[in-house]
Design a protein around this motif. Structure first.
Motif, short mmCIF file in Angstrom:
data_model
loop_
_atom_site.label_atom_id
_atom_site.label_comp_id
_atom_site.label_asym_id
_atom_site.label_seq_id
_atom_site.Cartn_x
_atom_site.Cartn_y
_atom_site.Cartn_z
N LYS A 271 39.55 34.32 32.25
CA LYS A 271 37.06 34.61 32.21
C LYS A 271 36.42 34.57 33.19
O LYS A 271 37.07 33.48 33.60
CB LYS A 271 36.67 34.23 31.45
N ALA A 272 36.29 35.80 33.97
CA ALA A 272 36.04 35.94 35.40
C ALA A 272 34.43 35.50 35.57
O ALA A 272 33.87 35.24 34.87
CB ALA A 272 35.89 37.38 36.20
N TYR A 273 34.39 34.66 37.01
CA TYR A 273 33.14 33.89 37.33
C TYR A 273 32.85 34.44 38.78
O TYR A 273 33.94 33.94 39.54
CB TYR A 273 33.36 32.39 37.07
N ALA A 274 31.44 34.72 38.91
CA ALA A 274 31.18 34.59 40.44
C ALA A 274 30.79 33.12 41.25
O ALA A 274 31.12 33.22 42.13
CB ALA A 274 30.51 35.32 40.56
N ASP A 275 30.56 32.43 40.36
CA ASP A 275 30.43 30.93 40.01
C ASP A 275 31.17 30.14 40.52
O ASP A 275 31.76 29.23 39.16
CB ASP A 275 28.70 30.63 39.70
N TRP A 276 32.17 28.89 40.84
CA TRP A 276 33.06 28.29 39.93
C TRP A 276 32.69 26.82 40.31
O TRP A 276 33.47 26.55 39.15
CB TRP A 276 34.47 28.02 41.85
N LYS A 277 31.58 26.45 39.65
CA LYS A 277 31.28 25.35 39.42
C LYS A 277 30.45 25.94 37.94
O LYS A 277 31.01 25.34 37.19
CB LYS A 277 29.43 24.77 40.29
#
Length: 332
Positions: free
Chosen positions: A48-54
């Motif tokens: 799943k892709a995220y822009a926020d690593w946290k």
């Protein structure tokens, strides 16, 4: 093994492709500030892709994180991940300074997590076979070696490479591969002497270094950003009873080199290829995962990676001063 990837540029995508087809491994998340990069890596790995690593870490709860970010971001992310109790596979070089590299090593040890640095050359079959042949005495006592590593100047979205304060330049980013390999082959370095062109004047960065080892062996290294052709590596190892040679261009039936006419994001950084079923990055990552699972030591240790940074920085210092540098900081 549940793994997440932070940084989905050229190397992050390389990790995604390899992890996505590795048995027993689940890539749960890919994170990048550029959404298209994260999506591409996610598609390649089934994540799943995220822009926020946290947010990715909190949602996916990985056991291990692959850090494929620009060099100047390695330290801050490795320290943060270590404090979260996560194992880390970080791309080379470890850091921009030896002090930062040692701090990363110390914090990971304090937190009880494993840190692995991706010096992938040790996993290339031709390079590993050469070390095996030397240690088996096939060319007698190895006394001299030449290493060349040529690639295009990084372009596209990876212009941070052009900032020496962020990448360390061609010596710390590219030549460090052969620095680590030469040390693996010959042992500890006694002194270095190097020179490098000014990329602001020439539009390319060409470095040469001579490493003198405590064993008496000598290695000459060349690193070139600006090569008008495919990524090329060569080495020649000479002993008193024979010689070992490798040239990555020899597998080509036709050798045609032309200047690059235009740059694209896809060609931002060149990654060497391999004709094997699983490329060396797959073998390297799988090896690191097995070290985590079994508690075994890796082929390339954090100490090895720190020493490579130390030698690369000594070469950079020599290039700036025009003087040989003895390991330990003093001019020779």
């Amino acid at each position: 093994m549940n793994i997440a990837i932070i940084g989905c540029g050229t190397m992050g995508l390389t990790y995604a492709y390899n992890l996505g087809k590795m048995p027993g491994v689940t890539v749960s998340g890919t994170a990048d500030l550029i959404p298209e990069r994260a999506e591409k890596a996610a598609k390649a790995s089934g994540a799943k892709a995220y822009a926020d690593w946290k947010q990715m870490l909190e949602t996916e709860r990985p056991e291990t994180v692959a850090v494929c970010l620009p060099t100047y971001l390695h330290k801050v992310f490795v320290l943060e991940l270590a404090k979260r109790g996560l194992h880390i596979i970080c791309e080379k070089p470890t850091a921009l300074t030896l002090e930062d590299a040692r701090e990363m090593e110390a914090v990971c040890k304090e937190q009880g997590v494993r840190l692995f640095i991706g010096h992938v050359v040790r996993f290339f079959p031709n390079y590993r076979d050469a070390v095996d042949q030397v240690r088996a005495g096939q060319i007698g006592e190895a006394k001299m070696a030449h290493f060349k590593r040529h690639g295009s100047y990084p372009q596209g979205a990876d212009l941070w490479y052009h900032d020496h304060a962020k990448s360390g330049g061609v010596i710390l980013d590219m030549m460090i591969h052969d620095i680590d390999y030469a040390r693996w082959l010959f042992g500890e370095v006694e002194s270095v002497y190097a020179s490098v062109t000014d990329p602001s004047l020439s539009g390319m960065e060409y470095a040469q270094a001579t490493l003198k080892f405590k064993s008496g062996a000598i290695a000459n290294l060349t690193g070139f950003w600006g090569y008008p052709g495919p990524f090329t590596t060569q080495f020649e190892i000479a002993g008193d009873q024979g010689i070992i040679r490798y040239d990555s261009t020899q597998v080509q039936s036709l050798d045609l080199k032309t200047a690059v006419q235009e740059d694209t994001a896809e060609d931002a950084v060149q990654v060497p290829s391999s004709p094997t079923v699983h490329d060396p990055y797959y073998i390297e990552i799988q090896h690191f995962i097995e070290c985590i699972q079994r508690g075994t030591e890796p082929l390339v240790s954090v100490e090895d990676a720190c020493r490579a940074v130390e030698i690369a920085l000594a070469c950079d210092r020599s290039a700036k001063t025009g003087q040989p540098v003895r390991m330990g900081g003093a001019a020779s």
